[in-house]
Design an enzyme around this catalytic site. Structure first.
Site, PDB file in Angstrom:
ATOM      1  N   HIS B  64     -33.829 -57.709  46.259  1.00 18.07           N
ATOM      2  CA  HIS B  64     -34.104 -58.191  47.622  1.00 18.07           C
ATOM      3  C   HIS B  64     -32.826 -58.757  48.237  1.00 18.07           C
ATOM      4  CE1 HIS B  64     -38.256 -58.108  46.009  1.00 18.07           C
ATOM      5  NE2 HIS B  64     -38.614 -57.948  47.253  1.00 18.07           N
ATOM      6  N   HIS B 104     -38.538 -64.243  46.040  1.00 12.41           N
ATOM      7  CA  HIS B 104     -37.916 -62.924  45.926  1.00 12.41           C
ATOM      8  C   HIS B 104     -36.450 -62.943  46.350  1.00 12.41           C
ATOM      9  CE1 HIS B 104     -39.759 -63.347  49.913  1.00 12.41           C
ATOM     10  NE2 HIS B 104     -38.740 -62.668  50.354  1.00 12.41           N
ATOM     11  N   GLY B 154     -42.720 -67.019  43.427  1.00 11.93           N
ATOM     12  CA  GLY B 154     -42.883 -65.575  43.623  1.00 11.93           C
ATOM     13  C   GLY B 154     -44.169 -65.317  44.369  1.00 11.93           C
ATOM     14  N   LEU B 156     -46.516 -65.942  46.951  1.00  8.62           N
ATOM     15  CA  LEU B 156     -46.088 -66.661  48.157  1.00  8.62           C
ATOM     16  C   LEU B 156     -46.989 -67.852  48.452  1.00  8.62           C
ATOM     17  CD1 LEU B 156     -45.031 -63.430  49.966  1.00  8.62           C
ATOM     18  CD2 LEU B 156     -43.510 -65.278  49.262  1.00  8.62           C
ATOM     19  N   ASP B 195     -41.067 -66.456  56.382  1.00 11.58           N
ATOM     20  CA  ASP B 195     -42.234 -66.239  57.251  1.00 11.58           C
ATOM     21  C   ASP B 195     -43.512 -66.092  56.440  1.00 11.58           C
ATOM     22  OD1 ASP B 195     -41.216 -65.875  60.124  1.00 11.58           O
ATOM     23  OD2 ASP B 195     -39.826 -64.637  58.981  1.00 11.58           O
ATOM     24  N   HIS B 302     -35.241 -55.768  53.469  1.00 14.16           N
ATOM     25  CA  HIS B 302     -35.968 -56.739  52.664  1.00 14.16           C
ATOM     26  C   HIS B 302     -35.939 -56.457  51.167  1.00 14.16           C
ATOM     27  CE1 HIS B 302     -39.212 -59.338  51.264  1.00 14.16           C
ATOM     28  NE2 HIS B 302     -39.788 -58.275  50.738  1.00 14.16           N
ATOM     29  N   ARG B 398     -70.301 -83.916  32.583  1.00 14.17           N
ATOM     30  CA  ARG B 398     -69.408 -84.461  33.620  1.00 14.17           C
ATOM     31  C   ARG B 398     -69.358 -85.990  33.520  1.00 14.17           C
ATOM     32  NH1 ARG B 398     -72.620 -84.683  39.437  1.00 14.17           N
ATOM     33  NH2 ARG B 398     -74.722 -84.620  38.588  1.00 14.17           N
ATOM     34  N   GLU B 462     -58.870 -76.782  47.183  1.00  9.09           N
ATOM     35  CA  GLU B 462     -58.779 -76.577  45.737  1.00  9.09           C
ATOM     36  C   GLU B 462     -57.466 -75.907  45.336  1.00  9.09           C
ATOM     37  OE1 GLU B 462     -61.233 -75.474  47.696  1.00  9.09           O
ATOM     38  OE2 GLU B 462     -62.931 -76.774  47.176  1.00  9.09           O
ATOM     39  N   PHE B 490     -65.246 -73.395  41.939  1.00  8.50           N
ATOM     40  CA  PHE B 490     -64.162 -73.439  42.912  1.00  8.50           C
ATOM     41  C   PHE B 490     -62.785 -73.465  42.278  1.00  8.50           C
ATOM     42  CE2 PHE B 490     -68.015 -74.808  45.181  1.00  8.50           C
ATOM     43  CZ  PHE B 490     -68.215 -73.561  45.759  1.00  8.50           C
ATOM     44  N   HIS B 514     -70.316 -78.758  36.985  1.00  7.77           N
ATOM     45  CA  HIS B 514     -71.326 -77.831  37.523  1.00  7.77           C
ATOM     46  C   HIS B 514     -71.051 -76.424  37.001  1.00  7.77           C
ATOM     47  CE1 HIS B 514     -71.578 -81.370  40.037  1.00  7.77           C
ATOM     48  NE2 HIS B 514     -72.605 -80.900  40.708  1.00  7.77           N
ATOM     49  N   ASP B 522     -77.889 -75.131  44.571  1.00  9.76           N
ATOM     50  CA  ASP B 522     -76.807 -74.624  45.413  1.00  9.76           C
ATOM     51  C   ASP B 522     -76.714 -73.101  45.364  1.00  9.76           C
ATOM     52  OD1 ASP B 522     -75.981 -76.942  46.638  1.00  9.76           O
ATOM     53  OD2 ASP B 522     -74.494 -77.436  45.129  1.00  9.76           O
ATOM     54  N   HIS B 526     -72.513 -70.979  43.959  1.00 15.08           N
ATOM     55  CA  HIS B 526     -71.983 -72.120  43.217  1.00 15.08           C
ATOM     56  C   HIS B 526     -72.172 -71.979  41.710  1.00 15.08           C
ATOM     57  CE1 HIS B 526     -71.816 -73.796  47.209  1.00 15.08           C
ATOM     58  NE2 HIS B 526     -71.484 -74.987  46.801  1.00 15.08           N
TER      59      HIS B 526
END
Lengths: 739, 739
Positions: B64, B104, B154, B156, B195, B302, B398, B462, B490, B514, B522, B526
């Site tokens: 690059h 890169h 790497g 992004l 960008d 690029h 938990r 998350e 999640f 959970h 849920d 979930h």
């Protein structure tokens, strides 16, 4: 305040939106036929609604009452006054789409659906929320299976991205089929979001795109109650949301009293519907979570029932009998009584419009009818190249995918194909493709394209790409087939949305290139090792790894045939040999098939997979020549398709119980292949930055070394018997990398 | 223009940043000792640098080059003038941290590291970029293994999030240990983004948080070349980036000519370093990708080498001999000649400061020394409750996790514990915990906490939670242990960052609650089904599913002991029985262990896992009582830990080759368990919205039905022999859901 006097925040000098309050008459050609609102009745409706929510959560001591109560006035504005839909025909094609991105408040939606008269949404059904009833259409989050629900939501941020996709679908269909005086498709997409959705990255990606595409048919209503599970939203977010939305290309409106001021909300939503800004509209509506309860404005109102005493208090304060439950008076039902007839009228007007359109534009009308039915407009199977038309020289399967897909995309308006900024790498550009863009970008920054365009530059936003694609697919089953593309590794970024597509049975094809350590120099950050294990385990998803051009054609056939299932096509960056004698597209449809048989008895079965098939075929030769071992080869592009085959077929391919040991060869973590093999030649570490061929070699992927290990394994089986093998899976590629 | 005259965009009335240009002298107490810049030498350095980049990409026809060339002047400003570090001791504790989020362009960083004198970064090493050399320290993206690289980048958007974590670490350590006149920790974090990074959701989440926390020690330099792989950035992004950053609480500066105007860049970076805005700083620097080449400003610059002819042209235009390669004159080396000595001086000054601090604050100094060494400040093992101190009543795991972790977090300053807005659900709050917050939030919005705080409200982000945590862990090995928390499902949002942590060998503990269909109402959005397959396949990650409080203690012991490995602790929402007779924390450390043995011969081994152990133990009873079948039970909390055990141990637990069939019972997709069992009682579809117990029942998870199926299976094995079983894995829980 008349809608025309509303000043959008993005044009205001100090970036503060003008507050909307007071008496919008709603008597505007862009809204529904609204009578002057009766303050007393409106109050009764709001109080009834909130008490009903409190009762519904209390019966099973759970659920999310606070948000639903806080959004009561928004619901009245939306479901009674502004949104265009037909409760008796939830799938009316040109209906406004509604997405509840803050899906945990689903009781809000269910209850309004009940009040306006969705046929299946009875009071009895409302009461099934959080019950043990398996026939409930009121699950803990909205689910697309049920009438009137456009998309399944719950994982935060997904819904608003879906809404962007729904709005794009409208724009594309409108640009393709609408004619002067014939707005066949002109529905709006309404999306409700809470504080949480606006924090999620996938939402922020989608917001940028909606602004870029100037989707002025998208209205996002922000339930701004400033409360999340942890407490005040200020705990984790103190940015200027309005200014951020304006900077992202959105028009911003604000409503000061979203708890009670139905008129102001209607005024804002009418203004949003009829906005001439050419931008998506963000309506920031200040509300109070759990309004009317003693925990109003507190996180305690979010995710738990109030307790019987407090529910009684809420009712008393609302002027109701605390001993009575689930009470909805006739006055309240009557209040919503006009919605059904209005819906029928909308439908009739639309049918007449489509009929007249058919007279004037018969060809387009026929095509439109097919799209509405969710049928392809061409005989697609014939557009897929025959085996003899495929390349015979070694070809990267990413290139093969382009050869198969691009002629389809050129012809089939159903296809909307996009890439997360990897156009030069994924080969999905067809001849004369037109970009999906707002046409005004041409004069301002030289970007070509318009809303008829079906090639989508998603930018570097893999998650939104997949989530918005779910919205495209959900617009109407089969009307749009989204095809996404990026490196396979970055489908990990997109995974939550790919999952939501699989869960919702939305067809999509994900073109996942650079699918192995053969990706090379980019290194371990770009080399997938463990990702296939996720997608092979994901229900209702086809993860397909073709080994050459013919199997790539087969992969598209399988993916296109799976109309309720998304597929990931896992493709190489590097050239792969062609196997015209062995590879069969029909084999791909069955998940696995015999690639090379040993007619007179085999010593071992080698399972070859996708980009690494060459190692299986090469090792077979070495085994025969150096070790006198006869190996049959099975090609195994898709585990899920194989599992769907009859047992007899599976037994034949894998030779169940015939005492022939099986070795899978794949440069991934082996997890899951143990079902089909007694040994694996695989990866036990992350990859390494080296040119592709060197990376394979570094990790022991070479036909000689594989043959040596397989030979030793076969010898061990012969000495000790299959029985001793099978209790303990053998990893044949040891000593590289770390666990 | 003097730095003091720079007007930040966020205070400018029209939101346009004042352009920085021209002659910053750099003679400022906040910058390094800079001589007036020699225009000719600077030009020579820039030309030399760009030609070297072109040569390095050309030798193996890849890499690059464009971004690296475009950022040459930024590099000179940063590495020579503004950043504080010591090339001869890349791990100097109080060094400025640098993160290349646009990874890169790594050749840019490697080349500057060479020029300023990083010992290992020889010209010979630079030439190993994209080579087949396995001893290269110049991989295709920066990797933390190599000296002077703070984090692997790497994928992004990850890097900028890591940078937020590095800046948080500085703030926390500074608030904890600095005293008047003793700024032990006051380094800045510099982050380069392109960008692409600014489009990724994870970056947008991290940007919001950095603004919220007012991390004024973080400076993000935006290589604004407006080019991505597809072409103009306008193809997918037309928002007002500066206004968006300002709305997110950042100070914005802009440099008009980032290609050549080193003075202006230095002025901006000096202003950023010394800013009094109390905000993180975004320096928007306009550059041209591939500047100096004929494809300057084009996406072609690029990701590909220019070709030999064009490299020759670039050299000719730069005034160099096109026949010579990899040329760096002494003038250029001399230009950077002061960097090493400056670094040594920085180190010496810091050592003296620490020494004097030790005289004045001996206790804090001892603690600080331990933190620098990456050692815990307390004997943590004794803080974990003994078995007899754990609850005996059924307890959600938990909750058990809170019982184990919270006393540790209270005492150990190393712990930084946070949640993605699920404080009430994940139980990670300890007594008198202090939030990590900017102290000024208290008067403005009532939020308590300060930078000494170690409880982090991540908001509903998350992905950023995990990515920023990687930055916390990367600040200095062992100095900070990040603990994150959200629902297990999640962690799919967070997965790309969890992977980067595993790849980088950064210890972290992810509290995933959970974790099963027992999550309940849920619903399927979930309820994790397939996610464990990902994390069990991910190299260098411990996915641990404890079955009760004792095993939860064992899970923490294992996770805390794995100092180069992140762990996911997979925990139940619902109460789990306790197994004081069977469960052993030492067993968790081995991955799997015999839970209940059958001394005089067993008919079957049941593998019980985490939240579903109760079904194994319950089915065992039914098997004995109803069917006269003797079942032993193995507890199997962690596959990876088990794979690390000696073969003898594994054989003993799983009874390799003893003819006893094994059945795994887990309410997940079974993928991967086939290695350890001949049959599985598992899930083959997504879940369902029902109360937890009802959801289990709906999907056939009950001891009676499981025992019936296992009994039939055992009968089949007895009739037909183990041999016939093992070629074909048996799914015992069929007929529910769909594939």
């Amino acid at each position: 305040m008349a809608p025309s006097a509303i000043t959008p925040v993005s044009a205001a000098p100090d970036h503060r939106p003008v507050k909307l309050a007071g008496k919008a008459t709603g008597q505007n050609e862009t809204t529904n036929d609204v009578q002057l609102r009766d303050v007393e009745t409106t109050s009764l409706v709001l109080r009834t609604f909130r008490c009903l929510i409190a009762d519904l959560c209390e019966q099973f001591k759970g659920g999310h009452p606070g948000g639903a109560m806080g959004m009561a006035a928004i619901g009245v504005a939306l479901w009674k006054y502004v949104m265009r839909y037909s409760p008796e025909n939830p799938s009316f094609f040109n209906r406004d789409r509604f997405v509840l991105s803050n899906g945990h408040t689903c009781l809000w939606q269910y209850t309004f659906m009940h009040l306006v008269g969705y046929t299946n949404m009875t009071l009895d059904q409302l009461k099934s929320y959080h019950s043990t009833r398996t026939d409930s259409i009121c699950p803990g989050h909205p689910e697309i299976e049920h009438e009137g629900i456009e998309v399944t939501t719950g994982p935060l941020g997904q819904g608003i991205a879906n809404a962007v996709g729904l709005a794009m679908a409208t724009k594309n269909l409108a640009a393709t089929y609408n004619k002067p005086s014939y707005e066949l498709v002109n529905n709006k997409t309404w999306c409700m979001v809470g504080d949480a959705c606006l924090q999620e990255g996938v939402a922020l990606e989608a917001i940028s795109l909606a602004g870029h595409w100037r989707l002025d048919n998208l209205i996002v209503m922000y339930d701004n109650n400033q409360i999340t599970c942890d407490g005040s939203a200020d705990l984790a977010n103190t940015e200027n949301v309005n200014a951020k939305m304006a900077a992202s290309g959105w028009e911003v409106l604000e409503v000061a009293d979203g708890n009670n001021d139905v008129d102001a909300i209607v005024a804002a939503l009418v203004a949003a519907r009829s906005s001439c800004s050419g931008k998506p509209v963000f309506v920031n509506i200040k509300t109070t979570i759990g309004v009317g309860s003693k925990v109003a404005g507190d996180a305690k109102a979010h995710g738990a029932a109030f307790g019987a005493d407090e529910v009684a208090n809420i009712k008393k304060a609302s002027g109701f009998d605390p001993e009575k439950h689930f009470v909805v008076s006739d006055t309240v039902y009557d209040f919503f009584g006009d919605v059904k007839s209005r819906g029928r009228r909308l439908e009739n007007e639309w049918r007449e419009l489509v009929s007249a359109y058919g007279d004037e534009y018969p060809d387009l009308a026929s095509e439109f009818a097919l799209r509405v039915k969710g049928q392809f407009t061409q005989d697609w199977a014939n557009l897929i190249p025959a085996k003899e038309d495929l390349p015979t020289a070694p070809t990267a399967s990413r290139k093969s995918a382009g050869l198969v897909c691009n002629p389809l995309a050129e012809k089939m308006k159903t296809f909307m194909v996009g890439t997360a900024d990897l156009s030069p790498s994924v080969n999905m550009i067809w001849k004369d493709k037109v970009d999906f863009q707002h046409p005004d970008l041409r004069p301002t920054c030289g970007i070509t394209g318009d809303y008829t365009g079906r090639y989508i530059h998603w930018g570097i936003r893999e998650h939104a790409m997949a989530a918005i694609s779910n919205g495209l697919a959900a617009f109407n089953k089969g009307t749009i087939l989204p095809i996404t593309s990026t490196f396979f590794m970055f489908y990990l970024y997109a995974a939550p949305a790919v999952r939501m597509g699989a869960l919702q049975r939305l067809q999509a094809i994900h073109i996942a290139t650079h699918d192995s350590i053969g990706t090379g120099e980019d290194g371990p950050t770009h080399q997938p090792i463990e990702l296939a294990a996720l997608y092979r385990a994901m229900p209702n998803l086809l993860y397909i790894r073709p080994c050459d051009s013919e199997e790539t054609a087969g992969a598209f056939l399988a993916a296109l045939s799976a109309t309720s299932t998304p597929s990931i096509l896992s493709l190489s960056r590097h050239n792969l040999p062609q196997y015209p004698q062995h590879s069969r597209r029909e084999g791909v449809a069955r998940g696995a098939y015999v690639f090379i048989e040993e007619a007179d008895g085999a010593d071992v079965t080698l399972i070859g997979v996708g980009s690494e098939m060459g190692f299986a075929v090469g090792a077979r030769e070495v085994l025969r020549e150096r070790f006198g071992i006869k190996a049959r080869v099975v090609s195994f592009p898709c585990q899920r398709l194989f599992e769907m085959q009859p047992r007899e077929y599976r037994a034949e391919v894998l030779r169940y119980g015939e005492g022939i040991p099986r070795v899978v060869i794949e440069a991934y973590a082996v997890n899951g292949w143990e079902r089909y093999a007694e040994a694996g030649y695989s990866m036990s570490s992350f990859g390494h930055s080296l040119p592709g061929a060197a990376a394979y070699k570094y990790f022991g992927f070479g036909e000689e070394v594989i043959a040596e290990r397989v030979s030793a394994f076969v010898g061990e089986v012969k000495r000790e018997g299959m029985e001793s093998m099978r209790g303990e899976f053998r990893d044949l590629n040891v000593g590289r990398g770390e666990h």
